[in-house]
Design an enzyme around this catalytic site. Structure first.
Site, PDB file in Angstrom:
ATOM      1  N   TYR A 154       9.454   6.512   0.015  1.00  0.00           N
ATOM      2  CA  TYR A 154       8.312   6.084  -0.806  1.00  0.00           C
ATOM      3  C   TYR A 154       7.784   7.236  -1.656  1.00  0.00           C
ATOM      4  O   TYR A 154       7.255   7.020  -2.740  1.00  0.00           O
ATOM      5  CB  TYR A 154       7.226   5.514   0.104  1.00  0.00           C
ATOM      6  CG  TYR A 154       6.352   4.473  -0.534  1.00  0.00           C
ATOM      7  CD1 TYR A 154       6.889   3.423  -1.275  1.00  0.00           C
ATOM      8  CD2 TYR A 154       4.970   4.506  -0.374  1.00  0.00           C
ATOM      9  CE1 TYR A 154       6.084   2.454  -1.844  1.00  0.00           C
ATOM     10  CE2 TYR A 154       4.149   3.537  -0.930  1.00  0.00           C
ATOM     11  CZ  TYR A 154       4.713   2.517  -1.664  1.00  0.00           C
ATOM     12  OH  TYR A 154       3.916   1.555  -2.224  1.00  0.00           O
ATOM     13  N   LYS A 161      -0.519   5.830  -3.887  1.00  0.00           N
ATOM     14  CA  LYS A 161      -1.287   4.875  -3.089  1.00  0.00           C
ATOM     15  C   LYS A 161      -2.453   5.558  -2.370  1.00  0.00           C
ATOM     16  O   LYS A 161      -3.525   4.962  -2.187  1.00  0.00           O
ATOM     17  CB  LYS A 161      -0.380   4.164  -2.083  1.00  0.00           C
ATOM     18  CG  LYS A 161       0.545   3.132  -2.701  1.00  0.00           C
ATOM     19  CD  LYS A 161      -0.224   2.003  -3.371  1.00  0.00           C
ATOM     20  CE  LYS A 161       0.695   0.887  -3.845  1.00  0.00           C
ATOM     21  NZ  LYS A 161      -0.051  -0.176  -4.571  1.00  0.00           N
TER      22      LYS A 161
END
Length: 255
Positions: A154, A161
């Protein structure tokens, strides 16, 4: 009587019928809301086609969240379809492939900046652009992927995020005096277009069903969409700055 009877909503991020945002828009309509969608560029025609598959065809307005011109015009173009908004759904995220899939150390600032701009700063930009139409008691709801951990592959999207989640808390602080709530839903992995575009995302998916106390179906976006609809409703009048996990309980068990 529906949970969102009479409410007017702006929903971003509807691209396919597998989109969490599509299911949020569908459920919102089923619960009595009127919905306006956003899209731009090459995706615009796709969103317009998908909008016709909702229970009621929804208008689609142009919005590129990185465009100052689009943001400045948003209240006016949405105002052609409704005189106010009771809620806004942020379902926007993008990162260049160069900052994903094991490229954390090699990523350039230019590409990282793109990820942070589109995936984090856009929450503030969208909320401010929508603010002229938002009323006391309205809600901004965004979608995140638990930013407390360094997930496999990720990489810089995880950093984006984390910035997104921090942005939601500051927005909750600054919009709270106007009676506007800001909350996020942290979803487990759902096989959306965004998720499947991440190289190696199956490394995250692989253990989720077995580690989640309630189990987890990566093909089912409805549990997440239901949480979005609930947070848009009047049933959370004193909740803001919160991250609600809809992940089968995975977050409670550790990695």
């Amino acid at each position: 009587m529906g949970l969102l009877d009479g409410k007017k909503l702006l929903v971003t991020g509807v691209l396919t019928e597998g989109s969490i945002a599509f299911h949020a828009a569908r459920l919102a309509q089923e619960q009595g809301a009127d919905v306006v969608l956003t899209s731009f560029g090459r995706q615009l025609r796709l969103t317009q086609a998908i909008a016709r598959r909702l229970p009621a065809a929804a208008p689609v307005v142009r919005l590129d969240v990185t465009s100052a011109e689009d943001l400045a015009a948003l209240a006016d173009v949405v105002g052609e379809h409704t005189d106010h908004l009771d809620g806004v759904v942020h379902s926007i995220g993008f990162a260049p492939q160069s900052v994903l899939g094991g490229n954390f150390l090699a990523a350039s600032w230019e590409d990282v900046a793109t990820a942070v701009h589109v995936s984090a700063f856009s929450l503030k930009a969208l909320a401010v652009a929508s603010r002229p139409l938002l009323r006391r008691g309205s809600a901004v709801v965004g979608l995140t992927f638990d930013a407390r951990y360094a997930w496999p592959v990720y990489d810089w999207m995880g950093v984006a995020k984390a910035a997104f989640e921090a942005t939601s808390r500051y927005l909750a602080r600054d919009l709270g005096p106007d009676g506007i709530r800001v909350n996020l839903v942290s979803a487990g992995p759902v096989r959306t277009t965004a998720a499947t575009s991440i190289p190696g995302f199956e490394e995250i998916e692989r253990r989720w069903p077995e580690r989640s106390p309630l189990g987890w179906d990566m093909r089912d976006a409805e549990p997440t969409a239901r949480a979005v609809v609930a947070l848009l409703s009047d049933w959370f009048p004193a909740t803001t700055g919160e991250v609600v996990h809809v992940d089968g309980g995975f977050h409670a068990t550790g990695l």
